[in-house]
Write a protein that holds these residues in place. Sequence first.
Motif: not given
Length: 243
Positions: A111-127, A188-197
Amino acid sequence: MGHSPQLNETLAHASRRVDEGVDGVLARMRALGAEWPERDGVAVFHRVYSRVTEEVGHLVDRGGFPDRRAAVTLDVLFAERYLSAVETFERGGRAPACWRPLLHARAHRGVRPVQFALCGINAHIGHDLALAVVDTCRTLACVPEDLRDEFDQVGELLTTLEERVREDLMPGPDLLERADPLTHLAGAWSIERARDAAWVAARALWAVRGLTGVAEEMRSRLDEGVGLVGRLLVTPLVPAQLR
């Protein structure tokens, strides 16, 4: 409408954390991440999020938020969600579903570093962000719409940092062809969409806060749904040249 004893205890704990302010959050972050290896997946996200929190603290100090108290409360309770998840996991407890993909994959060399970063951002923003808005409304006796300016400003900082994450952690142009699966996954993942959700979820959770069973089910489904996206974001990229 009265609060349950458990909720009253949660609100009292939240108030103590808010009193510590952004500086208190940063001190906990530094202590928590001090012993993690640099390549550890949680450490990758932790460095990213620490930079966001520092930026929020600077903005608060400069008077950059319309309502300083609301901004500090939202930021502290937002961070509390992440810190509590990691601290619970490191004590042997069960973290929320949204954080498990990152926590369980943190040492995976495919798993690449950018994947770890985006996975954490996804959890923190999305939930976490949606629940932090609700926590803040309970703490300040306000409604989500009262926090929209603070929500948007914190979200803009996160968007800027996400751009920096992609620039700093994605492979360079010479690796573009070999990194094509990574490019596709990250794009494939967007922080803007995650924020809206997250904003929609916060308003919905606030609207049903008096319906205990419904609210709890919504929170659970949100957690599981964000966790599913997280599992996809840390899909291992096995080829040796990507390790």
